[in-house]
Design an enzyme around this catalytic site. Sequence first.
Site, short mmCIF file in Angstrom:
data_model
loop_
_atom_site.label_atom_id
_atom_site.label_comp_id
_atom_site.label_asym_id
_atom_site.label_seq_id
_atom_site.Cartn_x
_atom_site.Cartn_y
_atom_site.Cartn_z
N LYS A 13 28.61 16.87 17.06
CA LYS A 13 28.24 18.16 16.32
C LYS A 13 29.19 18.85 15.93
CE LYS A 13 29.49 20.41 20.74
NZ LYS A 13 30.40 21.87 20.48
N PRO A 122 37.03 13.55 15.71
CA PRO A 122 38.05 14.24 16.33
C PRO A 122 37.98 14.46 17.89
CG PRO A 122 37.69 15.01 14.43
CD PRO A 122 36.93 14.52 14.72
N ALA A 124 39.08 15.71 21.20
CA ALA A 124 39.87 17.28 21.65
C ALA A 124 39.38 18.15 20.40
CB ALA A 124 40.99 17.05 22.41
N GLY A 125 38.23 18.02 19.81
CA GLY A 125 38.11 19.11 19.02
C GLY A 125 37.03 19.92 19.10
N ALA A 128 32.38 17.31 20.92
CA ALA A 128 31.75 16.41 21.62
C ALA A 128 31.61 14.92 21.62
CB ALA A 128 30.20 16.96 20.90
N GLY A 129 33.22 14.72 21.12
CA GLY A 129 32.92 13.27 20.58
C GLY A 129 32.93 12.32 22.51
N GLY A 130 33.41 12.92 22.91
CA GLY A 130 33.48 12.11 24.82
C GLY A 130 31.75 12.46 25.35
N SER A 131 31.05 13.95 24.18
CA SER A 131 29.86 13.38 24.72
C SER A 131 28.88 11.75 24.45
CB SER A 131 28.55 14.75 24.54
OG SER A 131 29.95 15.84 25.40
N ASP A 164 27.20 18.84 27.04
CA ASP A 164 26.67 18.38 25.13
C ASP A 164 25.72 16.91 25.58
OD1 ASP A 164 27.72 20.62 24.24
OD2 ASP A 164 29.82 19.89 24.14
O1 C5P Z 1 29.69 19.69 30.78
P1 C5P Z 1 31.25 19.52 30.09
O2 C5P Z 1 31.82 18.81 31.47
O3 C5P Z 1 31.25 18.90 29.16
O4 C5P Z 1 31.87 21.09 30.45
C1 C5P Z 1 33.33 20.88 30.33
C2 C5P Z 1 33.57 22.52 30.70
O5 C5P Z 1 33.21 23.47 29.84
C3 C5P Z 1 33.05 23.12 31.83
O6 C5P Z 1 33.54 22.68 33.14
C4 C5P Z 1 32.94 24.12 32.09
O7 C5P Z 1 34.51 24.74 32.60
C5 C5P Z 1 32.64 24.77 30.68
N1 C5P Z 1 31.04 24.98 30.35
C6 C5P Z 1 30.57 26.04 30.86
N2 C5P Z 1 29.36 26.65 30.19
C7 C5P Z 1 28.95 25.58 29.85
C8 C5P Z 1 28.81 24.06 29.43
C9 C5P Z 1 30.56 24.13 29.81
O8 C5P Z 1 31.43 27.04 31.40
N3 C5P Z 1 27.54 25.75 29.42
#
Ligand code: C5P
Length: 327
Positions: A13, A122, A124-125, A128-131, A164
């Site tokens: 995304k 890509p 860590a870009g 949302a690749g991991g998601s 994500d």
């Molecule tokens: O949910 P996810 O593990 O993808 O989020 C990664 C990091 O991004 C969280 O640990 C948080 O630090 C930050 N985050 C945030 N607020 C959001 C989404 C992500 O602070 N709405």
Amino acid sequence: MIVVSVTASAPGKVNLVLWCGRQDEHGYHPLYTIFEALNLRETVTVSFARPVRDRRTVDGIGVRTVVTVADSTTNERLSDQINALDPERNLAVRAVHLVRSIARTQGKDIPPVDIDVVKRIPIAGGMAGGSADAAAALTAANELFGTGLDADDLEECGRRLGADVPACLAGGISLGLGYGDHMTRLDGTSTPTHHWVLLLAHDGLATPAVFHHFDARGMGREELPHTLLNEHENLARVDGTELAGALDNDLEQIVRTIRPDLEATFHAIERTDALGALLSGSGPTIAVAARDRDHAHSLAATLSREPSVAGTVITSGPSNPAKVENT
Ligand code: C5P
């Protein structure tokens, strides 16, 4: 026929709009965001395990990742790095684990499984690749285990895995409220295709670190809209030119401050006839809006000469939701 393997795909995304509130007591930031799913899709196959295993396993779930993002040497290196990680931290594994635990509450006996992930987004870009891996793995496991989870159930599962993941399940163009993880689809049959060039950076960026700098400078919005704003109602119906005028990411300013290489890339984009550009999510990838595919190719050729640009990916959106590809 007994199904022994299911393949599902899910999109990456770009956030067309990303407005961020202040960090709350859970350490997260409330968001008002509009996602566009991209035709860069991860593929995840979940299979009942074969007797010979070539993968790291945790709790009866084995995983192996193949990266197909860049040239063969880089792909091999990235694949090795991901395969060396603790499988418990792998979002695809956690997704299959979650669906398996639901299957068990339904009285189902689930044998060991293998997961094969093919990455095209890509790494860590901010795309949302991991998601997307998690979204595709939820979709594949739901089909393979016969758990019968509907779209709302899967969104709830996705939310538990990462903010994500629901966007990667939903696909299309969607509004994300809450932590960006409560989705409403906005696109329909009249949504035009949008063309993008993604500019990759040499170094990654960790989302928590970006939010840390954002918070330290008190940049979070006091108030966020609780529903779709009138000014965004048309976003899923407009072409790239109009879309470009609405692109807006609250994290861009701070990321440009802490990453001079990205600031240089933005200046280079200004010297082209790109429709617009913005930081993708928390970065470091920058998404550049193009008129059409030819324009995307010519922008990619020009911008790939910039020293701060590590690579380019041409893509388009919106893309389909996460879906089963074959069984
Ligand atoms: O949910 P996810 O593990 O993808 O989020 C990664 C990091 O991004 C969280 O640990 C948080 O630090 C930050 N985050 C945030 N607020 C959001 C989404 C992500 O602070 N709405």
